[in-house]
Design an enzyme around this catalytic site. Structure first.
Site, PDB file in Angstrom:
ATOM      1  N   LYS A 177      -3.431  -1.114  15.176  1.00 41.68           N
ATOM      2  CA  LYS A 177      -2.793  -0.419  16.394  1.00 41.68           C
ATOM      3  C   LYS A 177      -3.937  -0.216  17.423  1.00 41.68           C
ATOM      4  CE  LYS A 177       0.811   2.483  14.464  1.00 41.68           C
ATOM      5  NZ  LYS A 177       0.603   3.362  13.228  1.00 41.68           N
TER       6      LYS A 177
ATOM      7  N   GLU B  68       0.918  -1.013   0.034  1.00 35.64           N
ATOM      8  CA  GLU B  68      -0.051  -0.104  -0.177  1.00 35.64           C
ATOM      9  C   GLU B  68       0.878   1.300  -0.096  1.00 35.64           C
ATOM     10  OE1 GLU B  68      -1.457   2.267   3.196  1.00 35.64           O
ATOM     11  OE2 GLU B  68      -0.957   0.284   4.839  1.00 35.64           O
TER      12      GLU B  68
HETATM   13  N1  PSU Z   1      -2.703   1.910  10.356  1.00 32.98           N
HETATM   14  C1  PSU Z   1      -1.538   2.101  10.855  1.00 32.98           C
HETATM   15  N2  PSU Z   1      -0.728   2.679   9.848  1.00 32.98           N
HETATM   16  C2  PSU Z   1      -1.223   3.391   8.545  1.00 32.98           C
HETATM   17  C3  PSU Z   1      -2.653   3.034   8.520  1.00 32.98           C
HETATM   18  C4  PSU Z   1      -3.424   2.317   9.531  1.00 32.98           C
HETATM   19  O1  PSU Z   1      -0.671   1.668  11.714  1.00 32.98           O
HETATM   20  O2  PSU Z   1      -0.644   4.052   7.864  1.00 32.98           O
HETATM   21  C5  PSU Z   1      -3.174   3.351   7.149  1.00 32.98           C
HETATM   22  C6  PSU Z   1      -3.710   2.167   6.195  1.00 32.98           C
HETATM   23  O3  PSU Z   1      -3.425   2.569   5.210  1.00 32.98           O
HETATM   24  C7  PSU Z   1      -5.069   1.917   6.610  1.00 32.98           C
HETATM   25  C8  PSU Z   1      -5.580   3.196   6.838  1.00 32.98           C
HETATM   26  O4  PSU Z   1      -5.681   1.122   5.526  1.00 32.98           O
HETATM   27  O5  PSU Z   1      -4.746   3.981   7.479  1.00 32.98           O
HETATM   28  C9  PSU Z   1      -7.115   3.067   7.226  1.00 32.98           C
HETATM   29  O6  PSU Z   1      -7.563   4.467   7.555  1.00 32.98           O
HETATM   30  P1  PSU Z   1      -9.086   4.535   7.750  1.00 32.98           P
HETATM   31  O7  PSU Z   1      -9.197   4.132   9.305  1.00 32.98           O
HETATM   32  O8  PSU Z   1      -9.649   6.026   7.799  1.00 32.98           O
HETATM   33  O9  PSU Z   1      -9.907   3.730   7.204  1.00 32.98           O
END
Ligand code: PSU
Ligand code: MN
Length: 325
Positions: A169, A35
């Site tokens: 996380k 990603e």
């Molecule tokens: N968790 C992490 N680092 C990240 C992300 C999540 O520890 O960089 C990023 C990933 O790309 C994940 C996105 O798909 O955040 C999720 O965002 P949201 O919660 O807005 O869907």
């Protein structure tokens, strides 16, 4: 950039492919999707670009071909070239792209860094079966009020890829995230662990029902899942390397501060996850960055090994089933 018609109805026709990825997919070789949100919005420069290149090297070291995915001036790209990775890492106008705004970013010819959700969609349309990331999105704390649940979960329910991560996380509600994956029918497998890893921390206190200790075990489980007609992803959760982990006890207060600050400042929508991640990294400092880099590279390496095993077993099973898989 070439644009092959790769896999039946999953044509990838709306994407550009790097020559190396196109060649590998065409020959049925092992490809690992990576990603780009973590590059644009997850890690500080210059570590973001270094880590993106480092993860690609880990995949190559396992014998597979890396395909980092992102949107270049409105064009989804499967296998970003180094100059494009540099631009995603350093431009200030790179959108965070999930499934709800992928079309918008393409229509407006903008640059985009794809989340797990958007990367899964594009990787699947390109015929890729294995994906490595750091942490998946999930159910946020306070979701009962906010309804904030990452589109990553819906995408994991929809796309049949093996997704290697370090769990999620602890900024999230990990227990609700595990429940949501179960509801969606997404297998969640501990890699050499019986417990859900919590990204920086190897332990979350949440026991997992399923475990694999070798890449071949992951592949056997995923092939059985898909051959039964199940169409979701299979999530493989690998703990951060011991020497780099930050134990959960040391992070708890940083997370609580971050969640409180987000509430006080009224942070909502797409900004929530980057806000929480940045606040926690600021409190923990360099150790957080170091742990993040180490687990990303370790996941890329394992995904490469899984992709190699899948290319071998998948080809054999495909031959047995008449190739219609
Ligand atoms: N968790 C992490 N680092 C990240 C992300 C999540 O520890 O960089 C990023 C990933 O790309 C994940 C996105 O798909 O955040 C999720 O965002 P949201 O919660 O807005 O869907
Ligand atoms: Mn959200």
């Amino acid at each position: 950039m070439t644009e092959p018609n790769l896999h039946g109805n999953a044509s990838g026709a709306h994407c550009s492919f790097s020559p190396a990825v196109a060649r590998t997919l065409k020959s049925g070789g092992a490809v690992v999707a990576l990603e780009s949100t973590v590059i644009a919005h997850g890690l500080p420069a210059p570590h973001n670009l270094e880590t993106a290149l480092g993860c690609e090297e880990e995949v190559r070291g396992s014998g597979a071909e890396p395909a980092t995915i992102g949107v270049v001036a409105g064009r989804p790209v499967i296998g970003l070239e180094n100059e494009q990775l540099d631009a995603i890492a350093n431009r200030k106008d790179v959108a965070k792209v999930s499934l709800s705004n992928l079309g918008q970013v393409v229509a407006s010819r903008r640059w985009g860094a794809t989340t797990v959700a958007a990367t899964l969609h594009l990787a699947h349309s390109a015929g890729i079966r294995v994906f490595a990331t750091g942490g998946i999105g999930g159910v946020h704390r306070g979701a009962a009020q906010s309804f904030d649940i990452s589109a990553d979960l819906a995408a994991l329910a929809r796309y049949p890829l093996i997704v290697v991560c370090a769990g999620a996380k602890a900024i999230l509600d990990l227990q609700k995230t595990v429940e949501a994956l179960e509801t969606l029918g997404v297998p969640l497998i501990g890699y050499r662990t019986d417990e859900l890893p919590a990204f920086y921390s190897r332990q979350s206190g949440l026991k997992l029902d399923d475990r694999a200790d070798r890449p071949e075990d992951v592949v056997a489980l995923a092939l059985a899942h898909w051959q039964l007609g199940c169409t979701s992803a299979v999530v493989v959760a690998q703990p951060a390397p011991v020497e780099f982990e930050v134990p959960a006890g040391e992070i708890r207060s940083a997370i609580e501060l971050a969640v409180d600050a987000a509430g006080l400042l009224g942070v909502t929508g797409k900004q929530v996850t980057p806000f929480l991640l940045n606040s926690v990294s600021e409190s923990i400092g360099w150790r957080a960055v170091e742990a993040n880099i180490a687990l990303l590279r370790q996941n890329a390496r394992l995904a490469g090994r899984i992709a190699i095993s899948l290319a071998r077993d998948g080809a054999r099973d495909g031959a047995r089933d008449g190739g219609d898989r």
